[in-house]
Design a protein around this motif. Sequence first.
Motif, PDB file in Angstrom:
ATOM      1  N   ARG A  10      30.594  61.620  62.757  1.00 39.99           N
ATOM      2  CA  ARG A  10      31.248  61.444  61.677  1.00 39.99           C
ATOM      3  C   ARG A  10      31.577  62.823  60.893  1.00 39.99           C
ATOM      4  NH1 ARG A  10      29.126  56.621  58.135  1.00 39.99           N
ATOM      5  NH2 ARG A  10      31.064  56.988  57.524  1.00 39.99           N
ATOM      6  N   LYS A  64      27.194  59.352  54.527  1.00 38.92           N
ATOM      7  CA  LYS A  64      28.680  59.556  54.104  1.00 38.92           C
ATOM      8  C   LYS A  64      29.067  61.148  54.040  1.00 38.92           C
ATOM      9  CE  LYS A  64      32.151  57.708  51.051  1.00 38.92           C
ATOM     10  NZ  LYS A  64      32.539  56.978  49.930  1.00 38.92           N
ATOM     11  N   TYR A  65      27.986  61.876  53.782  1.00 39.39           N
ATOM     12  CA  TYR A  65      28.191  63.369  53.660  1.00 39.39           C
ATOM     13  C   TYR A  65      27.366  64.307  54.093  1.00 39.39           C
ATOM     14  CZ  TYR A  65      30.562  61.495  49.229  1.00 39.39           C
ATOM     15  OH  TYR A  65      31.624  60.686  48.440  1.00 39.39           O
ATOM     16  N   CYS A  79      28.098  65.916  48.461  1.00 36.11           N
ATOM     17  CA  CYS A  79      27.892  64.562  47.813  1.00 36.11           C
ATOM     18  C   CYS A  79      28.292  65.027  46.420  1.00 36.11           C
ATOM     19  CB  CYS A  79      26.504  63.907  48.033  1.00 36.11           C
ATOM     20  SG  CYS A  79      26.489  62.366  47.084  1.00 36.11           S
ATOM     21  N   CYS A  91      32.159  64.771  57.320  1.00 29.86           N
ATOM     22  CA  CYS A  91      31.955  64.717  55.840  1.00 29.86           C
ATOM     23  C   CYS A  91      33.075  64.182  55.161  1.00 29.86           C
ATOM     24  CB  CYS A  91      31.365  66.231  55.467  1.00 29.86           C
ATOM     25  SG  CYS A  91      30.837  66.000  53.537  1.00 29.86           S
ATOM     26  N   ALA A  92      32.554  63.129  54.009  1.00 31.10           N
ATOM     27  CA  ALA A  92      33.696  62.379  53.400  1.00 31.10           C
ATOM     28  C   ALA A  92      34.503  63.275  52.169  1.00 31.10           C
ATOM     29  CB  ALA A  92      33.296  61.216  52.784  1.00 31.10           C
TER      30      ALA A  92
END
Length: 99
Positions: A15, A32-33, A39, A17-18
């Motif tokens: 994944r 998510k980060y 974040c 990083c968002a």
Amino acid sequence: MLEVAHGLKQTAPPRICARPGCSASVKKTTAKYCSISCCALDPSRQERLRRQARRAPIVPLAHQLSIIFQVHPDIEASLDERTLGRDDIPAGLQRLRAV
């Protein structure tokens, strides 16, 4: 690659990083980060937190609770009067009570 029962293999795609502008990969599959700093810097997360804060009413602590205590001037005498008829100490043990 993870090896599971019966020789089958599972792979999870890494994944990203968002946060916009960050292309680092995420260390955990549930994250998510890529880091705490990413974040904290995410503008979409900041805006979402601002909206949530605006929605919640702010009530000063002084207006949240109203506790009124009525204290007798001689609280110990007041307690003695109230407990005069009660049998907190069984009759057989009253002789052991300190005077």
